[in-house]
Design a protein around this motif. Structure first.
Motif, mmCIF file in Angstrom:
data_model
loop_
_atom_site.group_PDB
_atom_site.id
_atom_site.type_symbol
_atom_site.label_atom_id
_atom_site.label_comp_id
_atom_site.label_asym_id
_atom_site.label_seq_id
_atom_site.Cartn_x
_atom_site.Cartn_y
_atom_site.Cartn_z
ATOM 1 N N MET A 45 23.838 -22.052 -14.751
ATOM 2 C CA MET A 45 24.740 -21.054 -14.932
ATOM 3 C C MET A 45 24.996 -21.147 -16.306
ATOM 4 N N GLY A 46 25.039 -19.662 -16.816
ATOM 5 C CA GLY A 46 25.437 -19.733 -18.343
ATOM 6 C C GLY A 46 26.910 -19.699 -18.478
ATOM 7 N N ASP A 47 27.157 -19.810 -19.790
ATOM 8 C CA ASP A 47 28.684 -20.060 -20.171
ATOM 9 C C ASP A 47 29.029 -18.580 -20.670
ATOM 10 N N TRP A 48 30.338 -18.744 -20.991
ATOM 11 C CA TRP A 48 31.080 -17.463 -21.209
ATOM 12 C C TRP A 48 30.383 -16.531 -22.313
ATOM 13 N N LEU A 49 29.859 -17.574 -23.515
ATOM 14 C CA LEU A 49 29.264 -16.945 -24.586
ATOM 15 C C LEU A 49 28.069 -16.143 -24.129
ATOM 16 N N ASP A 50 27.298 -16.688 -23.150
ATOM 17 C CA ASP A 50 25.913 -15.973 -22.699
ATOM 18 C C ASP A 50 26.364 -14.696 -22.301
ATOM 19 N N ASP A 51 27.545 -14.751 -21.375
ATOM 20 C CA ASP A 51 27.932 -13.729 -20.761
ATOM 21 C C ASP A 51 28.544 -12.416 -21.800
ATOM 22 N N ALA A 52 28.938 -12.635 -22.641
ATOM 23 C CA ALA A 52 29.569 -11.837 -23.682
ATOM 24 C C ALA A 52 28.489 -11.421 -24.510
ATOM 25 N N LYS A 53 27.392 -12.116 -24.719
ATOM 26 C CA LYS A 53 26.546 -11.546 -25.513
ATOM 27 C C LYS A 53 25.197 -10.555 -24.674
ATOM 28 N N ALA A 54 25.165 -11.050 -23.281
ATOM 29 C CA ALA A 54 24.706 -10.029 -22.466
ATOM 30 C C ALA A 54 25.263 -8.703 -22.281
ATOM 31 N N ILE A 55 26.653 -8.682 -22.135
ATOM 32 C CA ILE A 55 27.419 -7.445 -22.110
ATOM 33 C C ILE A 55 27.517 -6.801 -23.198
ATOM 34 N N SER A 56 27.449 -7.514 -24.429
ATOM 35 C CA SER A 56 27.488 -6.667 -25.761
ATOM 36 C C SER A 56 25.817 -5.972 -25.893
ATOM 37 N N GLU A 57 24.946 -6.494 -25.546
ATOM 38 C CA GLU A 57 23.565 -6.150 -25.781
ATOM 39 C C GLU A 57 23.509 -4.588 -24.672
ATOM 40 N N LEU A 58 23.924 -4.889 -23.511
ATOM 41 C CA LEU A 58 23.872 -3.842 -22.523
ATOM 42 C C LEU A 58 24.777 -2.621 -23.122
ATOM 43 N N GLU A 59 25.868 -2.804 -23.598
ATOM 44 C CA GLU A 59 26.734 -1.636 -23.976
ATOM 45 C C GLU A 59 26.034 -1.120 -25.344
ATOM 46 N N ARG A 60 25.456 -1.938 -26.381
ATOM 47 C CA ARG A 60 24.531 -1.355 -27.487
ATOM 48 C C ARG A 60 23.542 -0.513 -26.779
ATOM 49 N N GLU A 61 22.676 -0.927 -25.857
ATOM 50 C CA GLU A 61 21.491 -0.444 -25.257
ATOM 51 C C GLU A 61 22.152 1.266 -24.580
ATOM 52 N N ARG A 62 23.377 1.030 -23.980
ATOM 53 C CA ARG A 62 23.747 2.355 -23.704
ATOM 54 C C ARG A 62 24.195 3.365 -24.607
ATOM 55 N N SER A 63 24.854 2.709 -25.643
ATOM 56 C CA SER A 63 25.369 3.567 -26.784
ATOM 57 C C SER A 63 23.888 4.365 -27.524
ATOM 58 N N ILE A 64 22.990 3.490 -27.733
ATOM 59 C CA ILE A 64 21.689 4.008 -28.448
ATOM 60 C C ILE A 64 21.321 5.033 -27.358
ATOM 61 N N ALA A 65 21.166 4.801 -25.979
ATOM 62 C CA ALA A 65 20.610 5.672 -25.185
ATOM 63 C C ALA A 65 21.538 7.105 -25.149
ATOM 64 N N ALA A 66 22.794 7.015 -25.449
ATOM 65 C CA ALA A 66 23.637 8.080 -25.255
ATOM 66 C C ALA A 66 23.483 9.047 -26.571
ATOM 67 N N GLN A 67 23.111 8.373 -27.486
ATOM 68 C CA GLN A 67 22.979 8.817 -29.068
ATOM 69 C C GLN A 67 21.603 9.601 -28.772
ATOM 70 N N LEU A 68 20.390 9.235 -28.234
ATOM 71 C CA LEU A 68 19.236 9.698 -28.151
ATOM 72 C C LEU A 68 19.285 11.056 -27.388
ATOM 73 N N ALA A 69 19.926 10.911 -26.228
ATOM 74 C CA ALA A 69 20.313 12.123 -25.264
ATOM 75 C C ALA A 69 20.831 13.094 -25.622
ATOM 76 N N ARG A 70 21.660 13.312 -26.865
ATOM 77 C CA ARG A 70 22.507 14.220 -27.350
ATOM 78 C C ARG A 70 21.366 15.093 -27.983
ATOM 79 N N PRO A 71 21.838 16.528 -27.977
ATOM 80 C CA PRO A 71 20.627 17.566 -28.349
ATOM 81 C C PRO A 71 20.945 17.295 -29.968
#
Length: 70
Positions: free
Chosen positions: A1-27
């Motif tokens: 089981m990961g600690d809170w720092l691993d969880d925070a990093k995973a959430i941060s990476e997911l948010e970054r990927e979603r943000s990049i995908a949203a920018q690429l989807a914009r016309p």
């Protein structure tokens, strides 16, 4: 089981990927660029105009994306 720092990093990476995908989807703007900004009438640099469809200088575009105006 990961600690809170691993969880925070995973959430941060997911948010970054979603943000990049949203920018690429914009016309992307197309067509000729303006030589002067639509909002402040300052000259738009040649390198920015080369992107095509540019109507605002960088500071005004940033404000426009935030829903503000100069």
């Amino acid at each position: 089981m990961g600690d809170w720092l691993d969880d925070a990093k995973a959430i941060s990476e997911l948010e970054r990927e979603r943000s990049i995908a949203a920018q690429l989807a914009r016309p992307r703007p197309t067509g000729p660029s303006r030589t002067h900004c639509l909002d402040c009438e300052e000259s738009i640099p040649e390198r920015r105009r080369a992107l095509g469809g540019i109507v605002r200088c960088t500071p005004c575009e940033s404000l426009s994306e935030q829903g503000k105006r100069r």
